[in-house]
Design a protein around this motif. Structure first.
Motif, PDB file in Angstrom:
ATOM      1  N   ASN A 123      25.509 -32.362 -87.666  1.00 50.54           N
ATOM      2  CA  ASN A 123      25.233 -31.422 -86.491  1.00 50.54           C
ATOM      3  C   ASN A 123      26.272 -30.714 -86.129  1.00 50.54           C
ATOM      4  O   ASN A 123      26.160 -29.463 -85.794  1.00 50.54           O
ATOM      5  N   HIS A 141      27.235 -28.513 -88.799  1.00 49.95           N
ATOM      6  CA  HIS A 141      26.187 -27.324 -88.738  1.00 49.95           C
ATOM      7  C   HIS A 141      26.461 -26.259 -87.540  1.00 49.95           C
ATOM      8  O   HIS A 141      26.358 -25.019 -87.787  1.00 49.95           O
ATOM      9  N   ASP A 142      26.889 -26.865 -86.751  1.00 55.89           N
ATOM     10  CA  ASP A 142      27.079 -25.855 -85.196  1.00 55.89           C
ATOM     11  C   ASP A 142      28.345 -25.354 -85.596  1.00 55.89           C
ATOM     12  O   ASP A 142      28.433 -23.813 -85.264  1.00 55.89           O
ATOM     13  N   HIS A 192      27.392 -22.039 -87.648  1.00 54.74           N
ATOM     14  CA  HIS A 192      26.598 -21.097 -86.563  1.00 54.74           C
ATOM     15  C   HIS A 192      27.779 -20.153 -85.971  1.00 54.74           C
ATOM     16  O   HIS A 192      27.595 -19.147 -85.704  1.00 54.74           O
ATOM     17  N   VAL A 193      28.812 -21.082 -85.199  1.00 57.79           N
ATOM     18  CA  VAL A 193      29.940 -20.321 -84.467  1.00 57.79           C
ATOM     19  C   VAL A 193      30.580 -19.407 -85.258  1.00 57.79           C
ATOM     20  O   VAL A 193      30.917 -18.430 -84.815  1.00 57.79           O
TER      21      VAL A 193
END
Length: 66
Positions: free
Chosen positions: A52, A55-56, A59-60
């Motif tokens: 995660n 994954h984050d 996105h950032v």
């Protein structure tokens, strides 16, 4: 005014010795292999925390991940 010494020192067409070239290629290969291992390890991590987090970060940084 002697400009020949100045132009010779800034010449970018100087070739590296064979040992330096091999060393550079070995470093690039080792760095690439380490990067692939880290990416593979995080992408398929059993730990949701590691997966995660990666994954984050995608996105950032506005990179597609789905």
């Amino acid at each position: 005014m002697n400009t020949s010494s100045t132009s010779a020192s800034s010449d970018s067409s100087v070739l590296l010795p064979a040992s330096a070239t091999r060393s550079l290629l070995l470093q690039l290969a080792a760095g690439s292999a380490l990067g692939l291992v880290v990416l593979y390890g995080v992408a398929f991590a059993e730990s949701p925390l590691a997966h995660n987090a990666a994954h984050d970060v995608r996105h950032v940084t506005v990179k597609p991940c789905h």
